[in-house]
Write a protein that holds these residues in place. Structure first.
Motif, PDB file in Angstrom:
ATOM      1  N   LEU A  69       0.807  -1.226   0.000  1.00  0.00           N
ATOM      2  CA  LEU A  69       0.000   0.000   0.000  1.00  0.00           C
ATOM      3  C   LEU A  69       0.839   1.275   0.000  1.00  0.00           C
ATOM      4  CD1 LEU A  69      -2.747  -1.050   2.557  1.00  0.00           C
ATOM      5  CD2 LEU A  69      -2.895  -1.021   0.060  1.00  0.00           C
ATOM      6  N   GLY A  70       2.115   1.159   0.338  1.00  0.00           N
ATOM      7  CA  GLY A  70       2.960   2.348   0.403  1.00  0.00           C
ATOM      8  C   GLY A  70       2.758   3.086   1.707  1.00  0.00           C
ATOM      9  N   GLU A  71       2.963   4.404   1.662  1.00  0.00           N
ATOM     10  CA  GLU A  71       2.824   5.220   2.861  1.00  0.00           C
ATOM     11  C   GLU A  71       1.402   5.751   3.005  1.00  0.00           C
ATOM     12  OE1 GLU A  71       5.778   8.286   3.100  1.00  0.00           O
ATOM     13  OE2 GLU A  71       7.301   6.842   3.711  1.00  0.00           O
ATOM     14  N   LEU A  72       0.910   5.685   4.242  1.00  0.00           N
ATOM     15  CA  LEU A  72      -0.437   6.154   4.566  1.00  0.00           C
ATOM     16  C   LEU A  72      -0.340   7.102   5.752  1.00  0.00           C
ATOM     17  CD1 LEU A  72      -2.136   2.637   4.643  1.00  0.00           C
ATOM     18  CD2 LEU A  72      -2.097   4.220   2.710  1.00  0.00           C
ATOM     19  N   LEU A  73      -0.985   8.245   5.664  1.00  0.00           N
ATOM     20  CA  LEU A  73      -1.035   9.191   6.765  1.00  0.00           C
ATOM     21  C   LEU A  73      -2.371   8.983   7.474  1.00  0.00           C
ATOM     22  CD1 LEU A  73       0.446  11.509   8.184  1.00  0.00           C
ATOM     23  CD2 LEU A  73      -0.759  13.080   6.651  1.00  0.00           C
ATOM     24  N   LEU A  74      -2.317   8.400   8.686  1.00  0.00           N
ATOM     25  CA  LEU A  74      -3.532   8.051   9.418  1.00  0.00           C
ATOM     26  C   LEU A  74      -3.549   8.697  10.794  1.00  0.00           C
ATOM     27  CD1 LEU A  74      -3.781   4.199   8.742  1.00  0.00           C
ATOM     28  CD2 LEU A  74      -4.879   6.060   7.487  1.00  0.00           C
ATOM     29  N   PHE A  75      -4.748   9.105  11.224  1.00  0.00           N
ATOM     30  CA  PHE A  75      -4.937   9.603  12.578  1.00  0.00           C
ATOM     31  C   PHE A  75      -5.282   8.397  13.438  1.00  0.00           C
ATOM     32  CE2 PHE A  75      -7.132  11.603  16.130  1.00  0.00           C
ATOM     33  CZ  PHE A  75      -6.297  12.679  16.394  1.00  0.00           C
ATOM     34  N   LEU A  76      -4.393   8.038  14.351  1.00  0.00           N
ATOM     35  CA  LEU A  76      -4.596   6.880  15.218  1.00  0.00           C
ATOM     36  C   LEU A  76      -4.968   7.328  16.618  1.00  0.00           C
ATOM     37  CD1 LEU A  76      -1.565   4.618  14.229  1.00  0.00           C
ATOM     38  CD2 LEU A  76      -3.917   4.510  13.382  1.00  0.00           C
ATOM     39  N   VAL A  77      -5.917   6.604  17.202  1.00  0.00           N
ATOM     40  CA  VAL A  77      -6.385   6.874  18.565  1.00  0.00           C
ATOM     41  C   VAL A  77      -6.203   5.598  19.381  1.00  0.00           C
ATOM     42  CG1 VAL A  77      -8.388   7.482  19.974  1.00  0.00           C
ATOM     43  CG2 VAL A  77      -8.093   8.530  17.722  1.00  0.00           C
ATOM     44  N   PRO A  78      -5.508   5.676  20.513  1.00  0.00           N
ATOM     45  CA  PRO A  78      -5.409   4.485  21.371  1.00  0.00           C
ATOM     46  C   PRO A  78      -6.771   4.207  21.997  1.00  0.00           C
ATOM     47  CG  PRO A  78      -4.370   6.371  22.444  1.00  0.00           C
ATOM     48  CD  PRO A  78      -4.809   6.826  21.077  1.00  0.00           C
ATOM     49  N   ILE A  79      -7.228   2.945  21.893  1.00  0.00           N
ATOM     50  CA  ILE A  79      -8.565   2.646  22.422  1.00  0.00           C
ATOM     51  C   ILE A  79      -8.546   1.597  23.527  1.00  0.00           C
ATOM     52  CG2 ILE A  79      -9.823   3.416  20.380  1.00  0.00           C
ATOM     53  CD1 ILE A  79     -10.139   0.423  19.637  1.00  0.00           C
ATOM     54  N   SER A  80      -7.478   0.801  23.598  1.00  0.00           N
ATOM     55  CA  SER A  80      -7.406  -0.185  24.679  1.00  0.00           C
ATOM     56  C   SER A  80      -5.990  -0.726  24.794  1.00  0.00           C
ATOM     57  CB  SER A  80      -8.389  -1.336  24.447  1.00  0.00           C
ATOM     58  OG  SER A  80      -8.002  -2.108  23.333  1.00  0.00           O
ATOM     59  N   GLU A  81      -5.757  -1.405  25.906  1.00  0.00           N
ATOM     60  CA  GLU A  81      -4.489  -2.092  26.095  1.00  0.00           C
ATOM     61  C   GLU A  81      -4.726  -3.314  26.968  1.00  0.00           C
ATOM     62  OE1 GLU A  81      -1.563  -0.545  29.111  1.00  0.00           O
ATOM     63  OE2 GLU A  81      -2.758   1.259  28.786  1.00  0.00           O
ATOM     64  N   ASP A  82      -3.884  -4.308  26.785  1.00  0.00           N
ATOM     65  CA  ASP A  82      -3.898  -5.492  27.637  1.00  0.00           C
ATOM     66  C   ASP A  82      -2.468  -6.002  27.735  1.00  0.00           C
ATOM     67  OD1 ASP A  82      -3.352  -6.948  25.305  1.00  0.00           O
ATOM     68  OD2 ASP A  82      -5.427  -7.573  25.053  1.00  0.00           O
ATOM     69  N   ALA A  83      -2.294  -7.178  28.281  1.00  0.00           N
ATOM     70  CA  ALA A  83      -0.952  -7.726  28.477  1.00  0.00           C
ATOM     71  C   ALA A  83      -0.222  -7.953  27.154  1.00  0.00           C
ATOM     72  CB  ALA A  83      -1.036  -9.032  29.254  1.00  0.00           C
ATOM     73  N   ASN A  84      -0.964  -8.085  26.053  1.00  0.00           N
ATOM     74  CA  ASN A  84      -0.356  -8.377  24.757  1.00  0.00           C
ATOM     75  C   ASN A  84       0.000  -7.139  23.945  1.00  0.00           C
ATOM     76  OD1 ASN A  84      -0.603 -11.207  25.113  1.00  0.00           O
ATOM     77  ND2 ASN A  84      -2.767 -11.023  24.636  1.00  0.00           N
ATOM     78  N   GLY A  85      -0.521  -5.981  24.319  1.00  0.00           N
ATOM     79  CA  GLY A  85      -0.203  -4.777  23.570  1.00  0.00           C
ATOM     80  C   GLY A  85      -1.293  -3.736  23.644  1.00  0.00           C
ATOM     81  N   ARG A  86      -1.189  -2.753  22.752  1.00  0.00           N
ATOM     82  CA  ARG A  86      -2.156  -1.650  22.681  1.00  0.00           C
ATOM     83  C   ARG A  86      -2.885  -1.702  21.338  1.00  0.00           C
ATOM     84  NH1 ARG A  86      -1.064   2.254  26.660  1.00  0.00           N
ATOM     85  NH2 ARG A  86       0.997   1.952  27.591  1.00  0.00           N
ATOM     86  N   THR A  87      -4.144  -1.328  21.387  1.00  0.00           N
ATOM     87  CA  THR A  87      -4.967  -1.290  20.188  1.00  0.00           C
ATOM     88  C   THR A  87      -5.236   0.161  19.823  1.00  0.00           C
ATOM     89  OG1 THR A  87      -6.006  -3.397  20.709  1.00  0.00           O
ATOM     90  CG2 THR A  87      -7.157  -1.990  19.133  1.00  0.00           C
ATOM     91  N   TYR A  88      -5.074   0.454  18.529  1.00  0.00           N
ATOM     92  CA  TYR A  88      -5.284   1.800  17.993  1.00  0.00           C
ATOM     93  C   TYR A  88      -6.344   1.732  16.898  1.00  0.00           C
ATOM     94  CZ  TYR A  88      -0.859   2.577  20.350  1.00  0.00           C
ATOM     95  OH  TYR A  88       0.128   2.654  21.283  1.00  0.00           O
ATOM     96  N   GLU A  89      -7.131   2.797  16.786  1.00  0.00           N
ATOM     97  CA  GLU A  89      -8.198   2.842  15.789  1.00  0.00           C
ATOM     98  C   GLU A  89      -7.976   4.009  14.850  1.00  0.00           C
ATOM     99  OE1 GLU A  89     -12.992   2.413  15.855  1.00  0.00           O
ATOM    100  OE2 GLU A  89     -12.139   3.887  17.235  1.00  0.00           O
ATOM    101  N   ALA A  90      -8.217   3.746  13.570  1.00  0.00           N
ATOM    102  CA  ALA A  90      -8.254   4.796  12.541  1.00  0.00           C
ATOM    103  C   ALA A  90      -9.671   4.789  11.979  1.00  0.00           C
ATOM    104  CB  ALA A  90      -7.243   4.510  11.435  1.00  0.00           C
ATOM    105  N   VAL A  91     -10.338   5.939  12.003  1.00  0.00           N
ATOM    106  CA  VAL A  91     -11.733   6.034  11.542  1.00  0.00           C
ATOM    107  C   VAL A  91     -11.787   6.802  10.233  1.00  0.00           C
ATOM    108  CG1 VAL A  91     -14.021   6.929  12.109  1.00  0.00           C
ATOM    109  CG2 VAL A  91     -12.596   5.943  13.913  1.00  0.00           C
ATOM    110  N   PHE A  92     -12.529   6.264   9.282  1.00  0.00           N
ATOM    111  CA  PHE A  92     -12.738   6.886   7.980  1.00  0.00           C
ATOM    112  C   PHE A  92     -14.209   7.235   7.852  1.00  0.00           C
ATOM    113  CE2 PHE A  92      -9.018   4.317   7.710  1.00  0.00           C
ATOM    114  CZ  PHE A  92      -8.186   4.924   6.795  1.00  0.00           C
ATOM    115  N   THR A  93     -14.503   8.506   7.557  1.00  0.00           N
ATOM    116  CA  THR A  93     -15.899   8.937   7.424  1.00  0.00           C
ATOM    117  C   THR A  93     -16.212   9.341   6.005  1.00  0.00           C
ATOM    118  OG1 THR A  93     -15.299  11.176   8.057  1.00  0.00           O
ATOM    119  CG2 THR A  93     -16.059   9.706   9.813  1.00  0.00           C
TER     120      THR A  93
END
Length: 93
Positions: A69-93
């Motif tokens: 896909l190449g380079e993507l400029l995304l706005f990421l928001v941290p939404i959760s974390e657990d022992a395995n890592g952090r989850t981030y969300e990118a929303v497209f409207t």
């Protein structure tokens, strides 16, 4: 990829693949979810990425790169974390 016109279907083949955040932090695309549908506009959707617990990334614009896909400029928001890592969300409207 033109993010202004992309759809959830454009990202579906890449679920489970790694994206490099600004060349150093690996994020895995874990899922894509349909969002709001609006007449005359593309259907909204969101992408969920999972990365390491550290560093904790604040919400902001990031450059992600992917072999296909190449380079993507995304706005990421941290939404959760657990022992395995952090989850981030990118929303497209």
């Amino acid at each position: 990829m033109d993010l202004a016109n992309c759809t959830l279907a454009d990202f579906t083949p890449f679920v489970g693949q790694t994206f490099l955040l600004e060349g150093s932090v690996a994020l895995v695309l874990r899922a894509g979810h349909p969002g709001r549908s609006r007449p005359g506009a593309r259907d909204g959707f969101s992408l969920l990425f999972v990365g390491p617990r550290e560093p904790a990334l604040p919400q902001r614009l990031y450059t992600l790169s992917h072999a296909t896909l190449g380079e993507l400029l995304l706005f990421l928001v941290p939404i959760s974390e657990d022992a395995n890592g952090r989850t981030y969300e990118a929303v497209f409207t």
